[in-house]
Design a protein around this motif. Sequence first.
Motif, PDB file in Angstrom:
ATOM      1  N   MET A 133      66.225 -16.084  67.028  1.00  0.00           N
ATOM      2  CA  MET A 133      67.643 -16.503  66.778  1.00  0.00           C
ATOM      3  C   MET A 133      67.812 -15.932  65.562  1.00  0.00           C
ATOM      4  O   MET A 133      68.857 -15.287  65.413  1.00  0.00           O
ATOM      5  CB  MET A 133      67.925 -18.074  66.729  1.00  0.00           C
ATOM      6  N   ALA A 134      67.121 -16.156  64.596  1.00  0.00           N
ATOM      7  CA  ALA A 134      67.714 -15.877  63.037  1.00  0.00           C
ATOM      8  C   ALA A 134      67.628 -14.388  63.070  1.00  0.00           C
ATOM      9  O   ALA A 134      68.396 -13.757  62.640  1.00  0.00           O
ATOM     10  CB  ALA A 134      66.788 -16.401  61.904  1.00  0.00           C
ATOM     11  N   SER A 135      66.598 -13.699  63.717  1.00  0.00           N
ATOM     12  CA  SER A 135      66.350 -12.454  63.566  1.00  0.00           C
ATOM     13  C   SER A 135      67.701 -11.594  64.405  1.00  0.00           C
ATOM     14  O   SER A 135      68.348 -10.775  63.701  1.00  0.00           O
ATOM     15  CB  SER A 135      65.092 -11.750  64.312  1.00  0.00           C
ATOM     16  N   GLU A 136      68.113 -11.969  65.285  1.00  0.00           N
ATOM     17  CA  GLU A 136      69.334 -11.731  66.227  1.00  0.00           C
ATOM     18  C   GLU A 136      70.662 -11.910  65.666  1.00  0.00           C
ATOM     19  O   GLU A 136      71.568 -11.022  65.245  1.00  0.00           O
ATOM     20  CB  GLU A 136      69.393 -12.493  67.430  1.00  0.00           C
ATOM     21  N   LEU A 137      70.643 -13.102  64.784  1.00  0.00           N
ATOM     22  CA  LEU A 137      71.725 -13.249  64.150  1.00  0.00           C
ATOM     23  C   LEU A 137      72.152 -12.332  62.993  1.00  0.00           C
ATOM     24  O   LEU A 137      73.126 -11.699  62.601  1.00  0.00           O
ATOM     25  CB  LEU A 137      72.111 -14.523  63.432  1.00  0.00           C
ATOM     26  N   LEU A 138      70.942 -11.943  62.304  1.00  0.00           N
ATOM     27  CA  LEU A 138      70.850 -11.158  61.225  1.00  0.00           C
ATOM     28  C   LEU A 138      71.193  -9.744  61.598  1.00  0.00           C
ATOM     29  O   LEU A 138      71.828  -9.062  61.018  1.00  0.00           O
ATOM     30  CB  LEU A 138      69.476 -11.199  60.213  1.00  0.00           C
ATOM     31  N   ALA A 139      70.560  -9.125  62.569  1.00  0.00           N
ATOM     32  CA  ALA A 139      70.703  -8.072  63.274  1.00  0.00           C
ATOM     33  C   ALA A 139      72.209  -7.512  63.565  1.00  0.00           C
ATOM     34  O   ALA A 139      72.662  -6.507  63.603  1.00  0.00           O
ATOM     35  CB  ALA A 139      69.773  -7.407  64.274  1.00  0.00           C
ATOM     36  N   ASP A 140      72.779  -8.939  64.298  1.00  0.00           N
ATOM     37  CA  ASP A 140      74.096  -8.579  64.859  1.00  0.00           C
ATOM     38  C   ASP A 140      75.243  -8.901  63.827  1.00  0.00           C
ATOM     39  O   ASP A 140      76.395  -8.723  64.267  1.00  0.00           O
ATOM     40  CB  ASP A 140      74.493  -9.514  66.083  1.00  0.00           C
ATOM     41  N   ASP A 147      73.812 -19.066  55.143  1.00  0.00           N
ATOM     42  CA  ASP A 147      74.531 -20.351  55.655  1.00  0.00           C
ATOM     43  C   ASP A 147      74.783 -20.195  57.194  1.00  0.00           C
ATOM     44  O   ASP A 147      74.653 -21.206  57.940  1.00  0.00           O
ATOM     45  CB  ASP A 147      76.192 -20.494  54.985  1.00  0.00           C
ATOM     46  N   GLU A 148      74.914 -19.102  57.842  1.00  0.00           N
ATOM     47  CA  GLU A 148      75.171 -19.031  59.237  1.00  0.00           C
ATOM     48  C   GLU A 148      73.800 -19.293  59.985  1.00  0.00           C
ATOM     49  O   GLU A 148      73.748 -20.053  60.823  1.00  0.00           O
ATOM     50  CB  GLU A 148      75.486 -17.522  59.380  1.00  0.00           C
ATOM     51  N   LEU A 149      72.596 -19.061  59.104  1.00  0.00           N
ATOM     52  CA  LEU A 149      71.335 -19.248  59.767  1.00  0.00           C
ATOM     53  C   LEU A 149      71.021 -20.746  59.776  1.00  0.00           C
ATOM     54  O   LEU A 149      70.518 -21.263  60.693  1.00  0.00           O
ATOM     55  CB  LEU A 149      70.250 -18.416  59.162  1.00  0.00           C
ATOM     56  N   VAL A 150      71.284 -21.463  58.519  1.00  0.00           N
ATOM     57  CA  VAL A 150      71.180 -22.787  58.317  1.00  0.00           C
ATOM     58  C   VAL A 150      72.253 -23.557  59.347  1.00  0.00           C
ATOM     59  O   VAL A 150      71.449 -24.563  60.114  1.00  0.00           O
ATOM     60  CB  VAL A 150      71.735 -23.404  57.013  1.00  0.00           C
ATOM     61  N   ASP A 151      73.217 -23.244  59.622  1.00  0.00           N
ATOM     62  CA  ASP A 151      74.176 -23.805  60.323  1.00  0.00           C
ATOM     63  C   ASP A 151      73.771 -23.656  61.931  1.00  0.00           C
ATOM     64  O   ASP A 151      73.819 -24.718  62.689  1.00  0.00           O
ATOM     65  CB  ASP A 151      75.531 -23.265  60.484  1.00  0.00           C
ATOM     66  N   ALA A 152      73.241 -22.556  62.256  1.00  0.00           N
ATOM     67  CA  ALA A 152      72.786 -22.202  63.904  1.00  0.00           C
ATOM     68  C   ALA A 152      71.434 -22.690  64.160  1.00  0.00           C
ATOM     69  O   ALA A 152      71.215 -23.421  65.229  1.00  0.00           O
ATOM     70  CB  ALA A 152      72.750 -20.650  64.079  1.00  0.00           C
ATOM     71  N   ALA A 153      70.328 -22.682  63.288  1.00  0.00           N
ATOM     72  CA  ALA A 153      69.135 -22.989  63.535  1.00  0.00           C
ATOM     73  C   ALA A 153      68.495 -24.139  62.699  1.00  0.00           C
ATOM     74  O   ALA A 153      67.612 -24.761  63.238  1.00  0.00           O
ATOM     75  CB  ALA A 153      68.245 -21.605  63.248  1.00  0.00           C
ATOM     76  N   GLY A 154      69.245 -24.514  61.902  1.00  0.00           N
ATOM     77  CA  GLY A 154      68.851 -25.590  60.679  1.00  0.00           C
ATOM     78  C   GLY A 154      68.576 -26.884  61.695  1.00  0.00           C
ATOM     79  O   GLY A 154      67.564 -27.768  61.544  1.00  0.00           O
ATOM     80  N   PRO A 155      69.431 -27.149  62.651  1.00  0.00           N
ATOM     81  CA  PRO A 155      69.299 -28.586  63.216  1.00  0.00           C
ATOM     82  C   PRO A 155      68.103 -28.606  64.024  1.00  0.00           C
ATOM     83  O   PRO A 155      67.647 -29.451  64.158  1.00  0.00           O
ATOM     84  CB  PRO A 155      70.599 -28.723  64.327  1.00  0.00           C
ATOM     85  N   LEU A 207      86.171 -23.719  63.260  1.00  0.00           N
ATOM     86  CA  LEU A 207      85.355 -22.419  63.479  1.00  0.00           C
ATOM     87  C   LEU A 207      85.757 -21.134  62.948  1.00  0.00           C
ATOM     88  O   LEU A 207      86.871 -20.948  62.958  1.00  0.00           O
ATOM     89  CB  LEU A 207      85.465 -22.326  65.125  1.00  0.00           C
ATOM     90  N   GLU A 208      84.833 -20.765  62.196  1.00  0.00           N
ATOM     91  CA  GLU A 208      85.119 -19.550  61.409  1.00  0.00           C
ATOM     92  C   GLU A 208      84.885 -18.214  62.357  1.00  0.00           C
ATOM     93  O   GLU A 208      83.783 -18.198  63.317  1.00  0.00           O
ATOM     94  CB  GLU A 208      83.912 -19.440  60.299  1.00  0.00           C
ATOM     95  N   ARG A 209      85.571 -17.353  61.999  1.00  0.00           N
ATOM     96  CA  ARG A 209      85.734 -16.225  62.766  1.00  0.00           C
ATOM     97  C   ARG A 209      84.500 -15.172  62.436  1.00  0.00           C
ATOM     98  O   ARG A 209      83.735 -15.505  61.227  1.00  0.00           O
ATOM     99  CB  ARG A 209      86.667 -14.970  62.289  1.00  0.00           C
ATOM    100  N   GLY A 210      83.790 -14.691  63.400  1.00  0.00           N
ATOM    101  CA  GLY A 210      82.588 -13.859  63.313  1.00  0.00           C
ATOM    102  C   GLY A 210      81.215 -14.657  63.635  1.00  0.00           C
ATOM    103  O   GLY A 210      80.287 -14.294  63.348  1.00  0.00           O
ATOM    104  N   ARG A 211      81.497 -15.966  63.607  1.00  0.00           N
ATOM    105  CA  ARG A 211      80.098 -17.017  63.927  1.00  0.00           C
ATOM    106  C   ARG A 211      80.163 -17.221  65.305  1.00  0.00           C
ATOM    107  O   ARG A 211      81.198 -17.167  66.026  1.00  0.00           O
ATOM    108  CB  ARG A 211      80.143 -18.111  63.236  1.00  0.00           C
ATOM    109  N   ARG A 212      78.947 -17.674  65.737  1.00  0.00           N
ATOM    110  CA  ARG A 212      78.497 -18.005  66.920  1.00  0.00           C
ATOM    111  C   ARG A 212      78.424 -19.492  67.308  1.00  0.00           C
ATOM    112  O   ARG A 212      77.827 -20.168  66.517  1.00  0.00           O
ATOM    113  CB  ARG A 212      77.274 -17.327  67.430  1.00  0.00           C
TER     114      ARG A 212
END
Length: 162
Positions: free
Chosen positions: A43-50, A62-70, A144-149
């Motif tokens: 997931m982190a690799s995809e988020l960074l690549a995209d 912050d995006e990685l912490v929000d998405a995968a941290g939980p 919800l911030e623009r550009g985030r999933r």
Amino acid sequence: GERTRRAIPEMGARDVIKHIKDALASAHPGAVDDEVTEYVADMASELLADGDTGRCRREMADELVDAAGPMLAEFIGDDAIRSLFDGAVAHHLGGGGDGAGSNPDAGGDGPGPESAAKRYCLDLEGIILAFAGKVLLRPTSLKLERGRRYGMVGQNGAGKTT
């Protein structure tokens, strides 16, 4: 400061995945379930690549912490999660990063989110949702911030569509 709009020397998805797996294994041996490690690394690799290359390192982490941290919170603490993803972002950008104590704002790559105006595609404050006399959401806020999933998780019949 200069943001990451320049060409980014990406290390490749497999390298970021390996970096995250290695960082978890060395800093927290046996603490994180293998399936969770695999999923979080992918997931982190995809988020960074995209991701949008106009973001600063802090925003990317912050995006990685929000998405995968939980998913990692059951196994390791918040500081360890932050350190892991700060290191992953540094590694992705070609700056190395060992996943432990990396400085996400080093290198003068711009202001963090606290000084940047947030762009929201949805900004709800104090909403209450009720249906058929039953309160489904007490006063709740959602941004919800623009550009985030984002994803919504819940049991079948829980009302995700509603």
